[in-house]
Design a protein around this motif. Structure first.
Motif, PDB file in Angstrom:
ATOM      1  N   TYR A  73      74.029  51.721  35.047  1.00 30.27           N
ATOM      2  CA  TYR A  73      74.502  50.348  35.234  1.00 30.27           C
ATOM      3  C   TYR A  73      73.927  49.805  36.530  1.00 30.27           C
ATOM      4  O   TYR A  73      73.558  50.561  37.443  1.00 30.27           O
ATOM      5  N   PHE A  74      73.821  48.483  36.593  1.00 25.37           N
ATOM      6  CA  PHE A  74      73.184  47.810  37.721  1.00 25.37           C
ATOM      7  C   PHE A  74      74.010  46.592  38.123  1.00 25.37           C
ATOM      8  O   PHE A  74      74.555  45.893  37.272  1.00 25.37           O
ATOM      9  N   ARG A  75      74.068  46.339  39.405  1.00 24.14           N
ATOM     10  CA  ARG A  75      74.612  45.079  39.909  1.00 24.14           C
ATOM     11  C   ARG A  75      74.126  44.873  41.334  1.00 24.14           C
ATOM     12  O   ARG A  75      73.597  45.793  41.969  1.00 24.14           O
ATOM     13  N   THR A  76      74.312  43.670  41.858  1.00 18.98           N
ATOM     14  CA  THR A  76      73.872  43.327  43.207  1.00 18.98           C
ATOM     15  C   THR A  76      75.085  43.107  44.103  1.00 18.98           C
ATOM     16  O   THR A  76      76.097  42.540  43.666  1.00 18.98           O
ATOM     17  N   HIS A  77      74.993  43.571  45.347  1.00 15.99           N
ATOM     18  CA  HIS A  77      76.059  43.300  46.303  1.00 15.99           C
ATOM     19  C   HIS A  77      75.428  43.090  47.684  1.00 15.99           C
ATOM     20  O   HIS A  77      74.465  43.770  48.053  1.00 15.99           O
ATOM     21  N   GLU A  78      75.992  42.152  48.430  1.00 19.14           N
ATOM     22  CA  GLU A  78      75.510  41.890  49.781  1.00 19.14           C
ATOM     23  C   GLU A  78      76.348  42.681  50.777  1.00 19.14           C
ATOM     24  O   GLU A  78      77.564  42.533  50.846  1.00 19.14           O
TER      25      GLU A  78
END
Length: 513
Positions: free
Chosen positions: A285-290
């Motif tokens: 799974y993939f996602r973006t976080h700052e």
């Protein structure tokens, strides 16, 4: 017992660092004379389940104490990848096959209500935790996965979860078919936990960390929780410890797994603004976080049963997989965490049938602890405050489903028996303490006795009895997290034998060599 301090950083239960570990908790020192007080409820465990449960109970007028062996967020909450979904790893088709269509619909309601509770608490207490709603995508890479995707879609459609086929997914991975699932979300789990703890303490709740609970007894006036020589009293007790301690039926009905996550910086600086999942086994799974003003791609997967396979290889394979599809500049963080897969697919939430009256538990979230931990809090608080919940039967800890999950139950427990027997015979006399390099560990045999030995970077040996204090299996060395992991029921210990993860509640015995 240790007092809480303001702004203490909360590491999760692994040697590796997650980006959430860097966030300090704004928590107060606990109140004095706790032992002299009688609480309405004692919640054991300060993760998302325990803290949410405690907050809901405190809001309802109950007098609540949270007791944590380390500090809030230390366990899986501090190691989660922090997805908030309207679907779960146990698909709605699988739930329908095991519990019927009505059961699957009730499961979907629970997942969605857990999601909504998180959002409502964020709004109610103005919690700054990077919460953001995202679109979810689930894709199939071959014909078999396409059939599986169809089953997932039909299951969602049957229970009223919004999803539809889509032609384009923001992923460089080639795929055949894909689903778009609107209304998903993500957040920073420790910032969220900090907001819950702050609200709990402002409402009069009491928090105690650094205290390992190792016993519970029925008394004339309620329940007595024991931590060494220290005792606490309450009318009700909630085990929010990911799995109840000691040997219970849940040790055999829930199988422990570790999951791996990387946070990487990309050269392209083009990050997907979505939650993306594949259907591989194990899945990714993939996602973006700052994090601290820097965009990072979070990539997770390569799950395997705790104490099995090679954690270092799991990390290496996950990085290789990521680099195959993304132009990675650097790996900023890598970490792992633990979850439990229930035999019949659904969690066990409610009053424990094999404990004194008034003892509750929540376990078996199957990798969906954010939503299911939240709805577990609602279920348990409702059971304690009003005496009932619409979910109490389907999630009952005392349920026995002889058909649903029987194959997985037999497989997982046959594996437990295999390790219990074979691990006692696989150590060879040729193994030696001298062969253990600095920074590594191994179970060796010396003068006919097995030893769990770790040599630190200074060359000093840390030697332990390798027999797990939970069910007497032999622990295995986890080089990636520098821990001793039990391959039977998932207990984990640090290099000095201290319990990191239950169901064990006693440290490994130290040995003098």
């Amino acid at each position: 017992m240790k007092n809480l301090k303001e702004e203490q950083v909360t590491p999760h239960d692994g040697q590796q660092t997650s980006p959430w570990d860097l966030t300090p908790l704004q928590i107060k020192e606990h109140a004095l004379n706790i032992q002299s007080q009688v609480f309405d409820v004692i919640v054991i465990g300060g993760g998302i389940t325990g803290t949410t449960t405690a907050l809901l109970l405190q809001e309802s007028g109950k007098k609540v104490l949270i007791v944590d062996a380390y500090q809030p967020g230390f366990g899986t909450t501090g190691g989660t990848s922090a997805h908030i979904n309207t679907f779960a790893d146990t698909t709605y088709k699988e739930a329908a096959d095991a519990f019927g269509n009505d059961g699957a619909k009730l499961f979907a309601e629970a997942v969605n209500e857990g999601y909504d509770l998180i959002k409502n608490l964020i709004d109610k207490y103005s919690i700054e935790c990077d919460y953001a709603e995202k679109t979810g995508y689930l894709y199939a890479e071959d014909d078999d996965q396409a059939k599986q995707l169809e089953d997932v879609f039909n299951g969602m459609n049957d229970v009223g979860v919004d999803a539809g086929y889509i032609d384009k997914v923001p992923t460089p991975v080639p795929y055949q078919k894909a689903l778009l699932i609107p209304g998903q979300a993500q957040f920073h789990p420790v910032k969220y936990l900090d907001g819950l703890l702050n609200a709990f303490q402002k409402a009069g709740g009491v928090l105690l960390n650094g205290t390992m609970v190792d016993g519970l007894e029925k008394s004339d006036n309620g329940l007595v929780v024991k931590a060494g020589e220290v005792e606490f009293k309450a009318a009700k007790v909630v085990y929010a410890t990911h799995i109840p301690p000691k040997i219970t039926s849940y040790s055999f009905r829930c199988a422990p797994y570790r999951s791996y996550v990387l946070a990487v910086k990309l050269k392209s600086r083009t990050y997907p603004d979505a939650l993306i999942y594949d259907l591989q086994e194990p899945y990714h799974y993939f996602r973006t976080h700052e994090i601290d003003g820097e965009q990072l791609l979070l990539v997770g997967g390569n799950d395997h049963k705790t104490g099995h396979d090679d954690p270092e290889k799991a990390f290496a394979d996950l990085e290789k997989y990521t680099r195959n599809y993304y132009n990675v500049s650097s790996v900023k963080y890598k970490w792992s965490s633990q979850y439990y897969i229930p035999a019949d697919g659904l969690p066990y939430i409610g009053e424990m049938s094999e404990a004194p009256e008034g003892v509750y538990c929540a376990t078996g979230y199957n990798g969906n602890g954010m939503m299911l931990g939240s709805i577990a809090a609602r279920i348990i608080s409702d059971l304690i405050v009003i005496g009932e919940s619409k979910y109490q039967e389907i999630f009952s800890p005392g349920r026995i489903k002889p058909i649903a999950g029987i194959t997985d139950f037999i497989k997982e427990n046959a594996d437990v028996a295999l390790h219990f027997i074979t691990d006692r015979f696989k150590i060879k006399d040729t193994d030696s303490l001298k062969r253990i390099r600095n920074g590594s560990g191994k179970v060796v045999e010396l003068d006919g006795e097995k030893i769990a030995a770790y040599r630190d970077d200074t060359g000093t040996l840390h030697c332990l009895n390798p027999v797990c204090t939970h069910a007497k299996c032999i622990v295995d060395w986890n080089a990636a997290e520098k821990s001793w992991d039990c391959p039977c029921h998932g207990a984990r210990f640090d290099i000095d034998g201290k319990v990191l993860t239950g169901p064990a509640d006693r440290d490994l015995e130290k040995l003098e060599i």
